[in-house]
Write a protein that holds these residues in place. Structure first.
Motif, PDB file in Angstrom:
ATOM      1  N   CYS A 187       0.268   2.306   5.474  1.00  0.00           N
ATOM      2  CA  CYS A 187       0.141   2.822   4.105  1.00  0.00           C
ATOM      3  C   CYS A 187       1.239   3.841   3.856  1.00  0.00           C
ATOM      4  N   ASP A 200      -8.038   2.472  -1.538  1.00  0.00           N
ATOM      5  CA  ASP A 200      -6.630   2.465  -1.158  1.00  0.00           C
ATOM      6  C   ASP A 200      -5.806   1.974  -2.338  1.00  0.00           C
ATOM      7  N   CYS A 235      -3.420   6.027   0.761  1.00  0.00           N
ATOM      8  CA  CYS A 235      -4.734   5.702   1.338  1.00  0.00           C
ATOM      9  C   CYS A 235      -5.473   7.015   1.600  1.00  0.00           C
ATOM     10  N   LEU A 255       0.843  -1.183   0.000  1.00  0.00           N
ATOM     11  CA  LEU A 255       0.000   0.000   0.000  1.00  0.00           C
ATOM     12  C   LEU A 255       0.883   1.240   0.000  1.00  0.00           C
ATOM     13  N   TYR A 293      -2.527   0.251  -4.042  1.00  0.00           N
ATOM     14  CA  TYR A 293      -1.372  -0.625  -3.858  1.00  0.00           C
ATOM     15  C   TYR A 293      -0.568  -0.614  -5.153  1.00  0.00           C
ATOM     16  N   SER A 345     -13.188  -2.447  -7.674  1.00  0.00           N
ATOM     17  CA  SER A 345     -12.836  -2.990  -6.360  1.00  0.00           C
ATOM     18  C   SER A 345     -14.010  -3.077  -5.390  1.00  0.00           C
ATOM     19  N   THR A 381     -12.087  -1.937  -1.201  1.00  0.00           N
ATOM     20  CA  THR A 381     -11.981  -0.567  -0.719  1.00  0.00           C
ATOM     21  C   THR A 381     -12.540   0.385  -1.765  1.00  0.00           C
ATOM     22  N   THR A 410      -7.101  -1.554  -4.127  1.00  0.00           N
ATOM     23  CA  THR A 410      -7.122  -2.651  -3.184  1.00  0.00           C
ATOM     24  C   THR A 410      -8.531  -3.239  -3.136  1.00  0.00           C
ATOM     25  N   ASP A 460      -6.038  -8.574   0.234  1.00  0.00           N
ATOM     26  CA  ASP A 460      -6.750  -7.527   0.959  1.00  0.00           C
ATOM     27  C   ASP A 460      -5.902  -6.286   1.202  1.00  0.00           C
ATOM     28  N   GLY A 461      -4.596  -6.378   0.998  1.00  0.00           N
ATOM     29  CA  GLY A 461      -3.732  -5.216   1.125  1.00  0.00           C
ATOM     30  C   GLY A 461      -3.298  -4.904   2.539  1.00  0.00           C
TER      31      GLY A 461
END
Length: 835
Positions: free
Chosen positions: A325, A816, A295, A292, A818, A631, A803, A800, A394-395
């Motif tokens: 993050c 978020d 965010c 990440l 990544y 997402s 999210t 992500t 899921d990050g």
């Protein structure tokens, strides 16, 4: 001394040697140095069906030879991208496994069904899948980067360019080599060996092997022990599943074994055959090296969205306290709870740990006939690959979202090409290409505590949904080119490739947990029988006013067939009137087309000590194939961008200054503008109407935006490199060599959907090596440093999963972000022995 102290000392030593030795060397003009001119050796590649000097080929080419690859320990296509400014390769965890970009044109890695716009050709054979990057580069003679569409001579699908890899053949003399290397930061041990034996004067055998074992990785894994709570859809009982932390504290740890056996024979002066059999086994400890890096929804704190598909305005971000993050080479990758992994063969491929395993087998036969006045070449190949992976998506550091996948790909191809050698001015090339492919795809996904004790198949107890898909493909293509030598110095060529391709596909989600039947469709088989036909012409005018100067201008077209996105997701949120067949447009995609012009100059100046290459280009693309991940709803959507274009120019040089024997300077500077001209695209997750997400949509469509005029991903306006290589005798019969290479890119986008956080600023990286050995070349010790300044930069960006939300509404919040960072500083010690 620990490994970090050793790394710092090695960097310090390497920098002292470089900065104390190379700059004075560049200023030396001593008469004691030999005044003889060191002419640059002409590089020979196969870009138009036969071997030619790069200087004579009317194509924009960057060739990386075996010697240069050894100096910088280039052992993968990703390593090639690290030293070539206009080439970018991004490893992907799911889908096709990689995205390969030239001049800002690439295909997403998230769909296993989309083939690359940059074709990879290995020993004359087209490899369609992005996971070809796992094949590795060992005992390779040359890698040629051909930029721009190359439809005429390279099988199919080369709309953005070609990476052509040529491995070594047996020679007329006995050869052997052994090499061992150790890299400090990633604790990577590598070994390589080769033996080439001329059995007779007409037959030889060559065997090359390479193996690696990485005991660490370049991203720290911050995940620790957690729990995963499931809710049984049959009883509503909740169960807490303990989950120990990962066994490795860094990722992606790599392990690989490669082998290639080559046999070459010349039974007569008119017939040569080459047979190659290869094996690759590549494993890493996670599916992706990502973290990440931004965010924005909660001002730097990772989040998870609370999804209500029937009330988009209800989605609100909530903090995810199990993740950080910060762009710092730190991420969180959890294993799967052991008791859950044990129920599912796809999820337990590596016990309960994460990982990816790529295995491939290939056999290639090349047969060359000299049937004066015609040369005939036939290439036959069978290639099979198998990929298994288990990934955490899921990050964050919580146990939340996982998938396991098994896929196979089989490819049989054959090509026959005839080239005439008439004495009169008109000659021709005629070829036919056939390919037969089969892809199988199976994936299980677990997330959000899904459980169902009432399932009849116990392997699905903890599965949220599963997917099966297959595609059978067949390609028949013919091509031809007329070559007219108008004069001894002026040549006009014109050619055409005709392609007919069929793809028969299906996709089904046999099982969906009852909690998620409102999001994912169960049991409906989407099918597509697709047929594609195309004729791509090409014409080139080449003028050689002198032996050392070539000028050319060319018109080219390219074509990449459409297809079926086997790894997509059948979401109930995209269907209309409760008809599951209305989701089919999210799976199928149309062909990709390109047409345009390029021209260039190639010159050998200063008595052959300076090579210059300059080219300029203008290409328009239609229906670029794009894969979009929505997402908030876990849905993939494959679309075609209406239009895009690339305009630019590139200058390359190689100079061996006469005043200093052993010194070579190289450099390149590329200017590129790659933009969408028209693309009604999905909005990025959380995009608001005030941010451009304001186009009218039909029922079942995701919110849309117009991307016309926006920069494409991985398309810096400026990119370039500068290298110095110096080799000189020292002492009694020894050589020392010093090499440096600086590569830079200016600010550019990482994603293709205009997310303001997906931007990489300008950056530069420095690689260098120091080598010491004997003049006969029997042994050499080298220290090779990459990214010596430890520069952090990103190669990619994405949403992500789970999210972002409220896309198209005023209260939207961004997913978020990544991304995949470049590898940090590495220092490798390497010893090579040759006989």
């Amino acid at each position: 001394m620990n490994r970090h102290q050793a790394a710092r000392r090695a960097v310090s030593t390497l920098n002292r040697v470089l900065f104390a030795t190379v700059p004075p060397a560049l200023l030396l003009t001593s008469a004691a140095l030999s005044p003889a001119l060191a002419q640059i050796e002409q590089v020979v590649v196969q870009a138009r069906g036969q071997e030619e000097s790069v200087r004579d080929i009317p194509v924009a080419i960057t060739a990386v030879g075996e010697e240069q690859m050894e100096k910088f320990a280039v052992k993968s296509l990703e390593d090639i991208a690290a030293i070539a400014p206009q080439l970018t390769i991004v490893r992907g965890g799911s889908g096709s496994g990689a995205s390969i970009s030239i001049r800002g044109i690439q295909s997403n890695s998230t769909s296993i069904g989309i083939e690359q716009s940059v074709a990879v050709i290995l020993d004359g054979v087209y490899y369609p899948q992005g996971r070809v990057i796992d094949e590795g580069l060992f005992d390779v003679r040359q890698v040629a980067i051909l930029k721009g569409p190359q439809a005429l001579y390279f099988g199919k699908n080369a709309t953005a360019g070609v990476l052509s890899i040529e491995t070594n053949d047996p020679g007329s003399e006995f050869e052997s080599m052994a090499r061992i290397g150790y890299e400090l930061e990633q604790e990577r041990l590598a070994g390589e060996a080769m033996i080439s034996v001329p059995i007779t004067d007409k037959f030889g055998v060559r065997l090359a092997v390479r193996g690696t074992k990485m005991f660490g990785g370049y991203i720290e894994n911050n995940a620790g022990p957690t729990t995963y709570t499931t809710t049984d859809a049959a009883t509503f009982q909740q169960t807490v599943h303990p989950n120990d932390g990962p066994t490795e504290d860094r990722f992606p740890a790599e392990e690989s074994i490669y082998a290639r056996l080559t046999m070459k024979g010349t039974p007569s002066d008119r017939f040569t055959y080459t047979l190659k059999g290869s094996f690759a086994d590549y494993r890493i400890s996670t599916t992706q090296g990502t973290e990440l890096f931004a965010c924005p929804a909660l001002n730097g704190q990772p989040h998870a969205s609370v999804a209500d598909p029937n009330n988009p305005g209800f989605n609100m971000p909530v903090p995810n306290l199990d993740a950080e993050c910060v762009p710092d080479w730190r991420g969180a990758q959890n294993p799967i709870p052991p008791d859950i992994a044990a129920t599912d063969p796809l999820l337990s491929w590596f016990g309960n740990q994460l990982g990816e395993e790529y295995r491939s087998w290939a056999v290639t036969g090349k047969f060359d006939f000299d049937l004066d006045p015609v040369d005939v070449t036939a290439v036959v190949n069978y290639h099979r690959q198998r990929t298994n992976w288990v990934g955490d998506f899921d990050g964050g550091g919580a146990t939340s979202t996982f998938a396991g996948e098994h896929s196979t790909f089989q490819n049989f191809s054959t090509e026959v090409r005839a080239v005439t050698k008439f004495d009169f001015p008109l000659n021709a090339v005629l070829g036919v290409y056939y390919q037969d492919t089969h892809r199988f795809f199976n994936q299980d996904v677990i997330f959000s505590g899904a459980e169902n004790s009432a399932v009849t198949d116990p392997t699905r107890r903890f599965v949220a949904y599963d997917k099966f898909s297959e595609t059978d493909g067949e390609t028949i293509s013919v091509y031809g080119e007329l070559i007219w030598d108008i004069t001894d110095r002026l040549q006009l060529t014109g050619g055409l490739r005709y392609l007919h391709e069929t793809k028969d596909s299906y996709f089904i989600q046999p099982y969906v947990n009852p909690f998620f039947t409102g999001i994912f469709y169960q049991g409906y088989m989407l099918e597509a029988d697709q047929t594609f036909n195309d004729a791509s012409p090409e014409a080139t005018l080449r003028w050689e006013p002198t032996d050392n100067l070539t000028l050319y201008v060319a018109y080219k077209e390219g074509f990449k067939s459409g297809g079926f996105s086997n790894s997509a997701i059948h979401s109930t949120l995209t269907i209309v009137n409760n008809d599951p067949s209305t989701s089919l447009p999210d799976f199928v995609f149309a062909p990709e087309h390109v047409k345009g012009f390029e021209g260039g100059v190639k010159a050998a100046l200063l008595d052959g000590t300076l090579n210059l290459e300059f080219e300029a280009y203008h290409y328009k693309f239609k229906d670029l194939q794009i894969d979009f991940f929505n997402s908030p709803t876990f849905a993939f959507i494959t679309e075609n961008a209406g239009g895009a274009k690339t305009d630019g120019a590139e200058l390359q040089f190689t100079w061996t200054p006469p005043a200093m024997t052993g010194l070579t300077l190289t450099g390149s500077l590329a200017y590129n503008i790659a933009k969408y001209t028209d693309f009604i695209a999905p909005c990025y997750a959380g995009q608001k109407p005030s941010e451009g997400c304001d186009l009218p949509i039909s029922p079942g469509e995701v919110p849309k935006q117009q991307l016309g005029g926006q920069q494409r991903a991985l398309a810096p306006k400026w990119a370039g490199s500068f290298g110095v290589d110096y080799e000189t005798p020292v002492g009694d019969g020894f050589l020392i060599g010093l090499s440096t290479n600086v590569k830079f890119k200016t600010k550019h986008r990482l994603g293709g959907f205009n997310n303001p956080y997906d931007v990489q600023g300008s950056y530069a990286t420095l690689d260098a090596s120091v080598r010491f050995g004997n003049e006969g070349g029997n042994w050499e010790f080298a220290v090779i440093g990459k990214n010596l300044t430890n520069k952090y930069a990103l190669l990619s960006a994405g949403d992500t999963p789970g999210t972002g939300g409220n896309t198209g509404f005023a209260n939207g919040f961004v997913a978020d972000r990544y991304g995949t960072p470049i590898v940090g500083r590495t220092i490798e010690f390497q010893f090579t022995w040759r006989y």
